[in-house]
Enzyme design. Sequence first.
Site, PDB file in Angstrom:
ATOM      1  N   ASP A 142      32.900 -36.243 -18.560  1.00 55.81           N
ATOM      2  CA  ASP A 142      31.625 -36.862 -18.233  1.00 55.81           C
ATOM      3  C   ASP A 142      30.815 -36.027 -17.242  1.00 55.81           C
ATOM      4  O   ASP A 142      29.615 -35.795 -17.435  1.00 55.81           O
ATOM      5  CB  ASP A 142      31.881 -38.267 -17.680  1.00 55.81           C
ATOM      6  N   TRP A 171      28.359 -41.481 -19.688  1.00 58.00           N
ATOM      7  CA  TRP A 171      28.617 -40.889 -21.014  1.00 58.00           C
ATOM      8  C   TRP A 171      29.957 -41.354 -21.553  1.00 58.00           C
ATOM      9  O   TRP A 171      30.091 -41.624 -22.746  1.00 58.00           O
ATOM     10  CB  TRP A 171      28.536 -39.368 -20.950  1.00 58.00           C
ATOM     11  N   ASP A 172      30.941 -41.440 -20.679  1.00 59.21           N
ATOM     12  CA  ASP A 172      32.235 -41.976 -21.104  1.00 59.21           C
ATOM     13  C   ASP A 172      32.109 -43.408 -21.611  1.00 59.21           C
ATOM     14  O   ASP A 172      32.698 -43.769 -22.642  1.00 59.21           O
ATOM     15  CB  ASP A 172      33.211 -41.988 -19.916  1.00 59.21           C
ATOM     16  N   VAL A 173      31.369 -44.219 -20.873  1.00 57.78           N
ATOM     17  CA  VAL A 173      31.212 -45.622 -21.280  1.00 57.78           C
ATOM     18  C   VAL A 173      30.503 -45.695 -22.632  1.00 57.78           C
ATOM     19  O   VAL A 173      30.953 -46.386 -23.552  1.00 57.78           O
ATOM     20  CB  VAL A 173      30.452 -46.418 -20.197  1.00 57.78           C
ATOM     21  N   GLY A 176      32.838 -44.559 -25.407  1.00 58.78           N
ATOM     22  CA  GLY A 176      33.816 -45.582 -25.766  1.00 58.78           C
ATOM     23  C   GLY A 176      33.215 -46.659 -26.641  1.00 58.78           C
ATOM     24  O   GLY A 176      33.860 -47.144 -27.592  1.00 58.78           O
TER      25      GLY A 176
END
Lengths: 414, 414
Positions: A142, A171-173, A176
């Site tokens: 991220d 960005w990770d969220v 996912g």
Amino acid sequence: MNPTASTDELPSSTAPLAGVRVVEVSSFVAAPLCGMTLAQLGAEVIRVDPIGGAADYKRWPLTEDNESIYWAGLNKGKRSFAADFRNPEAQGLIRNLVLDAGILVTNAAGREWLDYDELAAIRPDLIHVQVLGRADGTGAVDYTVNAAAGFPQVTGPENLSDPVNHVLPAWDVSCGLYAALSVVSAVYRREITGAGTRVVLPLEDVAFATVGNLGYIAEAQLGGPGRRRIGNAVYGTYGCDFTTADGIRFMIVALTPRHFRDLTELTGTTHAVTALEAALDVDFRDEGSRFEHRHVLDSLFGAWFGKRTAADVEEALAATSILHERYRTFAELARDPRVTDNPMFQKLDQPRIGEYLAPSTPMSFDGVHPTVRPAPANGDDTAAVLSEHLGLTGDEIDALAAAGAVRTKQKDPA
Amino acid sequence: MNPTASTDELPSSTAPLAGVRVVEVSSFVAAPLCGMTLAQLGAEVIRVDPIGGAADYKRWPLTEDNESIYWAGLNKGKRSFAADFRNPEAQGLIRNLVLDAGILVTNAAGREWLDYDELAAIRPDLIHVQVLGRADGTGAVDYTVNAAAGFPQVTGPENLSDPVNHVLPAWDVSCGLYAALSVVSAVYRREITGAGTRVVLPLEDVAFATVGNLGYIAEAQLGGPGRRRIGNAVYGTYGCDFTTADGIRFMIVALTPRHFRDLTELTGTTHAVTALEAALDVDFRDEGSRFEHRHVLDSLFGAWFGKRTAADVEEALAATSILHERYRTFAELARDPRVTDNPMFQKLDQPRIGEYLAPSTPMSFDGVHPTVRPAPANGDDTAAVLSEHLGLTGDEIDALAAAGAVRTKQKDPA
């Protein structure tokens, strides 16, 4: 050994994804959030990890006993299967779990025994979701993706020249959630057509697609002027943060003419703002004009906030349409009634860690938030999964554990 | 009139959501992103707007001709239906479109004619997704929600005391993706069980759930020390931004022992770091120790970056496992080969605006990114939708348009 011990906790048959089973070979944020979200929607999600846990199993914040609060937060409601990833027999068991479930979500790189082609040759309707750093297979996280995405150069105080990283791993969220959406879309397609799907989802492309969707790439390619730092203002409309007499900060947004009219009335600046409109030959019902002249508007409104306490400001704002919020720390949020009285948050007794309010999904289904279930410990469900899904006997499972191929539930000290 | 003119552009039957139709009554970011994402997955998405467009139709950035680059970015691949929302006949048409499609996504508030109960009384298997600001129905937007969520207090330079808002509307983006996930999950459930679903999704709860999932609320409720600003460092592991001799910034992350070993070798600090470990009695293979002692590590590594040009730094880093990225502006990203040579980005000739590279979904399906399609203009598809889905004749549609109940496609000046 009671191989069905954990099935009591499986979601009810009315959940959207009841009957769907997912194998997750993952670490960090994006892929675990995908699996957890699918579990919240009613899927049976089996997180497969090396014995002792993947690289994220002890990630900060930790309890005094070195248990990861972070890991518990992103793996709620899953089952844990632990195996020696270098052991060919264990690799075969994991492959069989994937083939039996029909769905794999992974961000693991270089695990040839999880490659799509071999698995799909055996089960053509496989749904295989590979989360990557970059599309070319190189690593990215991220914080590095964010540096490439442009936002750190426009985040932070107006007079700053250094890049400012976000702390929320946005960005990770997003990655996912895109992964979860990919899984459910492919499950629906399989239900209709019988076809499997191979999904590849690079974290970097999540960021770049979002930058594009929000217009930044088009703006640059069409020869726009480029974005500069604007502090806590809101690009293209009116937003500003103000400080009260007792030093509390509020974020204020006036997105519509009504919000803005309420703001000038509240702050007693209607005459001044009207005079300003005439002097500048602009119409503040146009949000672009509010943005362009934000600094003078900030000064006009700021005086009202600076003379009042936060309590008075909050009460006065609540009687208007103005979008507003008091800045809070995480600690303040954790004791705010919007958390403590929120049906989305449910009291969770998380083994190894303690009792706290843990969130369900932000969406409710027919008025109900899915029940929050705790995160497992590494290997908690290995024996149950081998028994239920691969039909292994207790003796076979004990032999695998004794050989170090898998790790089964740790017994409490007698 | 050719009511089927736009069906050529509808997605192929192999798309995951082929055959699914969605009516969207929306504005701003979250709900439009939901609908656009569903359109990219192959659904037919009809965005229903007031004549002349909703509050987001002219949002910045704008072209010189006052067309919204922003709106075009978030409404790609939809059809546009424009009607007078205060006209009871138009309300009835929109209700019939919703009942016929079976799926509504909306963030509109106070539109009683779109209420779940009345619509579900007629079509019990309706999927109705209501995006809200807060669960109690009060208004909130990304920037106000963010103030309550805690992140602005820990974002930005270590020595700053003011809150720093994010510029990326991360909560809106996440909310849009949760909404899309809700729709597809409900579509799947309806396929299996026949049941409809009412989904309520408050933007505020998206933020609070994420704060909870990432462990911040548990940490606070378990009596943790509270988070402070740490600048561009990465909590709980090693990350830092460095400046090269020619003034370029790089973000560096060493998440694993291997990354960290490569970083000490690259920067020629292996001996110094080993001596430091002995002196401090720590082991930097533990990421928590790397985080705790980051400032001295930053100084050790920084000298190497400060003596080299960005080109040399980039080349040297590429030969290692170290996670790294050069900070870029949006303008630099827009001309980067990772955008210009990326199959996710497709050349789009967007009517009214121009030609640029627009993103498809970040995930590919069986190796293919869905084709990017342009955004409509307000009312472009009104006539086609009335004809195809409600069976109205050309004369009936013309009468509705003449009465001002709907707006049909604007003819090019002859």
